[in-house]
Motif scaffolding. Structure first.
Motif, PDB file in Angstrom:
ATOM      1  N   ARG A  72       0.783  -1.224   0.000  1.00 12.14           N
ATOM      2  CA  ARG A  72       0.000   0.000   0.000  1.00 12.14           C
ATOM      3  C   ARG A  72       0.823   1.286   0.000  1.00 12.14           C
ATOM      4  N   VAL A  73       1.962   1.300   0.691  1.00  9.69           N
ATOM      5  CA  VAL A  73       2.736   2.541   0.790  1.00  9.69           C
ATOM      6  C   VAL A  73       3.109   3.110  -0.579  1.00  9.69           C
ATOM      7  N   PRO A  74       3.517   2.299  -1.548  1.00 11.19           N
ATOM      8  CA  PRO A  74       3.859   2.879  -2.861  1.00 11.19           C
ATOM      9  C   PRO A  74       2.677   3.555  -3.566  1.00 11.19           C
ATOM     10  N   THR A  75       1.453   3.314  -3.088  1.00 14.30           N
ATOM     11  CA  THR A  75       0.275   3.866  -3.755  1.00 14.30           C
ATOM     12  C   THR A  75      -0.219   5.165  -3.119  1.00 14.30           C
ATOM     13  N   VAL A  76       0.376   5.593  -1.981  1.00 17.45           N
ATOM     14  CA  VAL A  76      -0.146   6.760  -1.270  1.00 17.45           C
ATOM     15  C   VAL A  76       0.695   7.998  -1.581  1.00 17.45           C
ATOM     16  N   ARG A  77       0.098   9.170  -1.336  1.00 16.53           N
ATOM     17  CA  ARG A  77       0.818  10.428  -1.567  1.00 16.53           C
ATOM     18  C   ARG A  77       1.883  10.663  -0.507  1.00 16.53           C
ATOM     19  N   ARG A  78       1.570  10.327   0.727  1.00 13.44           N
ATOM     20  CA  ARG A  78       2.531  10.498   1.822  1.00 13.44           C
ATOM     21  C   ARG A  78       2.223   9.468   2.898  1.00 13.44           C
ATOM     22  N   PHE A  79       3.225   9.156   3.702  1.00 11.43           N
ATOM     23  CA  PHE A  79       3.043   8.137   4.731  1.00 11.43           C
ATOM     24  C   PHE A  79       3.941   8.472   5.909  1.00 11.43           C
ATOM     25  N   GLY A  80       3.659   7.819   7.039  1.00 10.40           N
ATOM     26  CA  GLY A  80       4.478   8.105   8.211  1.00 10.40           C
ATOM     27  C   GLY A  80       4.129   7.226   9.380  1.00 10.40           C
ATOM     28  N   SER A  81       4.749   7.538  10.507  1.00 15.43           N
ATOM     29  CA  SER A  81       4.552   6.733  11.712  1.00 15.43           C
ATOM     30  C   SER A  81       4.526   7.618  12.935  1.00 15.43           C
ATOM     31  N   ILE A  82       3.946   7.073  13.981  1.00 14.30           N
ATOM     32  CA  ILE A  82       3.917   7.710  15.290  1.00 14.30           C
ATOM     33  C   ILE A  82       4.456   6.699  16.284  1.00 14.30           C
ATOM     34  N   CYS A  83       5.431   7.114  17.072  1.00 11.16           N
ATOM     35  CA  CYS A  83       6.014   6.253  18.099  1.00 11.16           C
ATOM     36  C   CYS A  83       6.589   4.978  17.474  1.00 11.16           C
ATOM     37  N   THR A  84       6.216   3.796  17.999  1.00  9.55           N
ATOM     38  CA  THR A  84       6.815   2.545  17.532  1.00  9.55           C
ATOM     39  C   THR A  84       6.275   2.095  16.183  1.00  9.55           C
ATOM     40  N   ILE A 105      11.056  15.958  17.609  1.00 13.77           N
ATOM     41  CA  ILE A 105       9.615  15.800  17.790  1.00 13.77           C
ATOM     42  C   ILE A 105       9.034  15.053  16.599  1.00 13.77           C
ATOM     43  N   TYR A 106       9.343  15.518  15.398  1.00  5.30           N
ATOM     44  CA  TYR A 106       9.002  14.780  14.189  1.00  5.30           C
ATOM     45  C   TYR A 106       9.991  15.174  13.098  1.00  5.30           C
ATOM     46  N   ILE A 107      10.083  14.328  12.090  1.00  3.28           N
ATOM     47  CA  ILE A 107      11.019  14.566  10.980  1.00  3.28           C
ATOM     48  C   ILE A 107      10.289  14.326   9.663  1.00  3.28           C
ATOM     49  N   ARG A 108      10.441  15.267   8.746  1.00  8.60           N
ATOM     50  CA  ARG A 108       9.891  15.097   7.396  1.00  8.60           C
ATOM     51  C   ARG A 108      11.037  14.795   6.448  1.00  8.60           C
ATOM     52  N   ASP A 109      10.884  13.737   5.658  1.00  8.67           N
ATOM     53  CA  ASP A 109      11.879  13.360   4.663  1.00  8.67           C
ATOM     54  C   ASP A 109      11.130  12.955   3.397  1.00  8.67           C
ATOM     55  N   GLY A 110      10.947  13.896   2.499  1.00  8.20           N
ATOM     56  CA  GLY A 110      10.175  13.627   1.294  1.00  8.20           C
ATOM     57  C   GLY A 110       8.729  13.314   1.630  1.00  8.20           C
ATOM     58  N   ALA A 111       8.231  12.201   1.119  1.00 14.80           N
ATOM     59  CA  ALA A 111       6.841  11.807   1.383  1.00 14.80           C
ATOM     60  C   ALA A 111       6.662  11.193   2.762  1.00 14.80           C
ATOM     61  N   LEU A 112       7.780  10.976   3.482  1.00 12.22           N
ATOM     62  CA  LEU A 112       7.750  10.316   4.788  1.00 12.22           C
ATOM     63  C   LEU A 112       7.784  11.332   5.917  1.00 12.22           C
ATOM     64  N   ILE A 113       6.956  11.079   6.959  1.00  7.96           N
ATOM     65  CA  ILE A 113       7.024  11.894   8.170  1.00  7.96           C
ATOM     66  C   ILE A 113       6.892  10.968   9.367  1.00  7.96           C
ATOM     67  N   THR A 114       7.846  11.054  10.296  1.00  3.80           N
ATOM     68  CA  THR A 114       7.839  10.206  11.487  1.00  3.80           C
ATOM     69  C   THR A 114       7.815  11.080  12.733  1.00  3.80           C
ATOM     70  N   ALA A 115       7.096  10.632  13.759  1.00  3.54           N
ATOM     71  CA  ALA A 115       6.942  11.414  14.986  1.00  3.54           C
ATOM     72  C   ALA A 115       7.353  10.593  16.192  1.00  3.54           C
ATOM     73  N   ALA A 116       7.732  11.303  17.257  1.00  2.00           N
ATOM     74  CA  ALA A 116       8.256  10.658  18.464  1.00  2.00           C
ATOM     75  C   ALA A 116       7.209   9.830  19.195  1.00  2.00           C
ATOM     76  N   GLY A 117       5.969  10.236  19.116  1.00  2.00           N
ATOM     77  CA  GLY A 117       4.931   9.463  19.783  1.00  2.00           C
ATOM     78  C   GLY A 117       4.095  10.299  20.731  1.00  2.00           C
ATOM     79  N   VAL A 118       2.941   9.745  21.114  1.00  2.00           N
ATOM     80  CA  VAL A 118       1.984  10.360  22.031  1.00  2.00           C
ATOM     81  C   VAL A 118       1.602  11.750  21.508  1.00  2.00           C
ATOM     82  N   THR A 119       1.903  12.836  22.221  1.00  2.00           N
ATOM     83  CA  THR A 119       1.440  14.150  21.772  1.00  2.00           C
ATOM     84  C   THR A 119       2.122  14.614  20.497  1.00  2.00           C
ATOM     85  N   SER A 120       3.286  14.071  20.161  1.00  2.00           N
ATOM     86  CA  SER A 120       3.949  14.510  18.933  1.00  2.00           C
ATOM     87  C   SER A 120       3.165  14.110  17.690  1.00  2.00           C
TER      88      SER A 120
END
Length: 341
Positions: free
Chosen positions: A94-106, A146-161
């Motif tokens: 699925r990830v190759p089909t989306v405009r952007r993707f990311g994660s929160i915490c683990t 707190i969070y990092i954006r790298d192209g279409a990817l965005i990852t966050a530290a977790g919980v309130t982030s």
């Protein structure tokens, strides 16, 4: 825009609710309740058990027929032990089909296990950063952001982030004004920049187990304009300089000088957000020797200049200036300030 939050069993409830509330509130402010279609995606069950004994009814499961997804976010499970191969296969499809993707915490562990983070910069919650670094040594991890954006990817530290992550996506979609209105409605302390540390000086100040070290931290936070050299702080609490510096670093993982810089930077950030005071005055009020010292502290701890920070995060325009003209005003003011310096 369809926002899908993949929610594994045991999910951190705020990883779902925080971003969902941001997107929902943004849609209300836009006057279009369909601006964001928020869906909870389970890994198989009809409902998902979350932290705090909350249970979420899933809109869809990974075994349902595929539907278009604009933004895919993977929520985290604070106590995860294993990674379901079915989830990995679904992410890889699925990830190759989306405009952007990311994660929160683990959730970042699932994306990494699926091979979707190669060559990317990511972050995760500080408590599981060590495990991530050991499990995926080839991935560039910043354990403090707190969070990092790298192209279409965005990852966050977790919980309130996860809320900060969602606000940044709203800003990307609909502009800074909408994102700030949402943040203000949700009574957020501030819209934190992604590169800001997961630990503010005030938070770090609560972590010491030694009363004398706590006393030193409290003195720093209450007297930012005073002389806060190691000698002065050690004398203030009746410890030798060497023992004070050793105990301080052992308990907080940072030197007294680093703590002072962080405290002064925190105070300067709030003044930049809330006032139109010139940089020289803010530097003096926060205990920096001069504006250049404040600039160096911002570059080292936040990664942007004070003027850039103010231009992006000041809460409102000075009285008498229309909001639509504010960014032009701020740019001119910053330029005049730099010329004076």
């Amino acid at each position: 825009m369809r926002i899908v939050i993949l929610s594994p069993p045991g999910v951190q409830s705020l990883d779902i609710v925080g971003p969902a509330e941001v997107f929902w509130e943004a849609a209300q402010r836009l006057g279009d309740t369909d601006a964001y279609d928020i869906q909870i995606m389970s890994t198989g069950a009809a409902s998902v058990n979350g932290t705090g004994k909350l249970r979420f009814l899933a809109d869809r499961t990974i075994f349902d027929p595929d539907e278009p997804i604009d933004t895919l976010l993977v929520a985290g499970d604070p106590s995860f032990q294993t990674i379901d191969p079915e989830v990995i296969a679904w992410l890889q499809r699925r990830v190759p089909t989306v405009r952007r993707f990311g994660s929160i915490c683990t959730g970042v562990f699932l994306l990494a296990a699926a091979g979707l983070l190669d060559g990317k910069n990511v972050t995760t919650h500080w408590e599981c950063a060590g495990k991530f670094a050991r499990d995926f040594p080839a991935i560039d991890l910043d354990p403090d952001a707190i969070y990092i954006r790298d192209g279409a990817l965005i990852t966050a530290a977790g919980v309130t982030s996860g809320i900060d992550l969602a606000l940044s996506l709203v800003e990307e979609d609909h502009g800074r004004d909408v994102a700030m209105i949402v943040a203000r409605y949700m009574v957020m302390f501030m819209k934190r920049p992604g590169g800001q540390s997961q630990f503010s000086a005030h938070l770090v100040g609560q972590m010491s187990e030694t009363t004398l070290i706590q006393k030193a931290q409290e003195y720093v936070l209450a007297n930012l304009g005073a002389s806060l050299a190691v000698d002065d702080l050690a004398q203030k609490i009746g410890m030798s300089k060497r023992n004070f510096a050793r105990v301080f670093r052992r308990e907080l993982g940072m030197t007294p000088a680093d703590f002072v810089t962080a405290a002064r930077t925190d105070a300067a950030r709030r003044l930049l957000e809330d006032t139109a005071q010139p940089l020289q005055k803010i530097a003096a009020m926060c205990g920096f020797s001069d504006v250049n010292a404040m600039r160096r502290a911002f570059a080292r701890t936040i990664g942007v200049s004070p003027n850039h920070y103010r231009g992006r995060f000041q809460r409102s325009a000075p009285a008498g200036i229309e909001r639509s003209k504010y960014m032009v005003y701020e740019t001119r003011q910053a330029r005049r300030q730099e010329l004076r310096l």
